[in-house]
Scaffold this active site. Sequence first.
Site, short mmCIF file in Angstrom:
data_model
loop_
_atom_site.label_atom_id
_atom_site.label_comp_id
_atom_site.label_asym_id
_atom_site.label_seq_id
_atom_site.Cartn_x
_atom_site.Cartn_y
_atom_site.Cartn_z
CD GLU A 115 -8.98 4.21 -2.00
OE1 GLU A 115 -9.94 3.81 -1.34
OE2 GLU A 115 -8.10 4.95 -1.51
CG ASP A 119 -2.31 0.36 0.95
OD1 ASP A 119 -2.54 1.45 0.41
OD2 ASP A 119 -3.21 -0.45 1.26
CG HIS A 141 -8.99 -1.93 4.01
ND1 HIS A 141 -8.75 -1.86 2.65
CD2 HIS A 141 -8.64 -0.72 4.51
CE1 HIS A 141 -8.29 -0.67 2.35
NE2 HIS A 141 -8.20 0.04 3.46
CG ASP A 142 -11.58 1.46 3.17
OD1 ASP A 142 -11.05 1.38 4.29
OD2 ASP A 142 -11.04 2.02 2.18
CG ASP A 144 -4.92 5.43 0.84
OD1 ASP A 144 -5.79 4.56 0.95
OD2 ASP A 144 -4.92 6.49 1.51
O1 ISL Z 1 -14.06 4.09 3.59
C1 ISL Z 1 -14.57 4.87 2.83
C2 ISL Z 1 -15.93 5.22 2.94
O2 ISL Z 1 -16.37 4.89 4.15
C3 ISL Z 1 -13.91 5.48 1.74
O3 ISL Z 1 -14.47 6.68 1.42
C4 ISL Z 1 -12.45 5.65 2.03
O4 ISL Z 1 -12.26 6.55 3.05
C5 ISL Z 1 -11.78 6.12 0.80
O5 ISL Z 1 -12.03 5.17 -0.18
C6 ISL Z 1 -10.29 6.21 1.02
O6 ISL Z 1 -9.80 5.02 1.57
C7 ISL Z 1 -8.45 4.88 1.77
O7 ISL Z 1 -7.85 5.99 2.39
C8 ISL Z 1 -8.25 6.26 3.72
C9 ISL Z 1 -8.23 5.02 4.61
O8 ISL Z 1 -8.91 5.30 5.80
C10 ISL Z 1 -8.85 3.83 3.94
O9 ISL Z 1 -8.72 2.69 4.75
C11 ISL Z 1 -8.18 3.67 2.62
O10 ISL Z 1 -8.58 2.51 1.93
C12 ISL Z 1 -7.29 7.29 4.25
O11 ISL Z 1 -5.97 6.86 4.05
#
Ligand code: ISL
Length: 540
Positions: A253, A98, A321-322, A199
Amino acid sequence: MKGSWWKERFFYQIYPRSFQDSNGDGIGDLKGIIQRLDYLKWLGVGAVWLCPVYDSPNADMGYDIRDYEKIMEEFGTMEDFDELLEGLHQRDIKLIMDLVVNHSSDEHKWFIESRKDKLNPYRDYYIWRDGKDGHEPNNWSSFFTPSAWSYDEQTEQWYLHLFSEKQPDLNWANENMRQDIFDMINRWFDKGVDGFRMDVISVIAKNPALPDGVGDGYVFAPEHFAFQPKLHEYLREMRQKCFDGRNCMCVGETSFVNTCNANSVVGDGRELDLLFQFDIMDMDGAGSKWDTIPFDLSKFKEIISAWQQAIDWNTLFWGNHDQPRSVSRFGSTASEELRIRSAKMLAAAMYLLRGTPFLYQGEEIGMTNMPFERKDQLRDIESLNLLREAERDGRTTWAWNGIRSKGRDNARTPMQWDDTPNAGFTSGTPWIEVNPNYPAINVASAMEDKESILCFYRELIALRNASEILKWGDFELLLPEHPQLFAYRRTYENKSVFICCNFSDGDAALPEEVLGEILLADGALGSNLAPYGFIVTAAQ
Ligand code: ISL
Ligand code: CA
């Protein structure tokens, strides 16, 4: 581009904190992953995406990085990391890490320096502004907090954070900052990692004027920070300085991507190899993800076919994981029989499309959402912040419904390996509770049952890995108007495979087009598809 390794391999996403604990402290770690490498090989995956393992105070579970080149102590050491990488490569499994470079932790040494004084050489590594009449520099809200700005008394300015106040946004307009990031990436590549999942990479460039968003109060204003013109410049520079000449891949992402702007970042030789789009993940939310609306099959078909047509190569996933657990969200948990069949059906529906599959840990055994009841069971900053604000506005019932159906902790409960205490995840107290259904849903029992979701995944992965049609074939949506069935055809060099999935809880008649040699099926009885049944056939 046919032949790129990242098009031919099935990816498996590991959330290290919840995968396998090796030392009884209740936290998954690198040695734990090493213990499970043979499992990954057995399953047939060809690449692993490892969620952040870098040194972090864990305000956002590793997505707030304090040191990009140190392993989080709870996860192990750099030696453990090297051993993990070697163990994967010995098994011909690639590793992508990541890369979280939209922001760092506020405990990163750059930020510690940056906040000291306005003349510090690191000041401009972050985005600092004067307030307006004692208020924030603009009205932006963040993903996790009402305002995207925090005030720092030391220098009497505000800093921008699109996520929590412990995740200050890096200033990509600063050339030295960019070079430091590129050097860091190159050092990981020199160690032998095979790529990165980037990310929220689509938001690294901000509109330099930082204009207000339209609306009252704090406003979520992606029009000023997503897909800005400078994004392409930064990504091209990264491509050239880090990726050119290496057999490495990146998947972005790309929050806020759409079928119109996608080809500005992906495609042959472009900025990213792959992207994650969230149209499927967003389709059951009305405005906010917390306001859940029912799954709409016709909308799903529209999204899938639009993306299959829009870009040459998609990523294929049901969760990460989100996101909540896919079988709870898109399948059925009304009975054990339906949980099993619908989990298999979802795999067949998604992972035989054109693109690269990404399976999230636990999905292969049909892990379900967690029946959270109390605040002290939650760990995720997003859910905890939501609850805190809902308590303030008297909306706790609404917030709890949202957290149970969409909260990120659903996907973060420990991997269920067997039916021993704590599901074989840890001999200690797990950092987040294990789902109480682990005696029934676990890897060990699924391995012994040929009809299990797990054995089905293994079969499906093997089928895909061996099939030119499923890898390279084009996509054609069938029965677009059918109210229950999602069906499509993949064709390569005049040979076709048909996929037909019943997304409803009623029986459906099997259309004639799909009859042929059966490759995979469940709930296909004669000319009938049972609820959540499916069939995959090769044309006669
Ligand atoms: O989880 C989400 C919605 O509830 C997404 O909007 C998420 O925050 C977004 O896709 C970004 O995610 C990534 O960056 C975030 C982190 O918290 C997430 O785990 C990661 O996948 C900040 O680094
Ligand atoms: Ca541990």
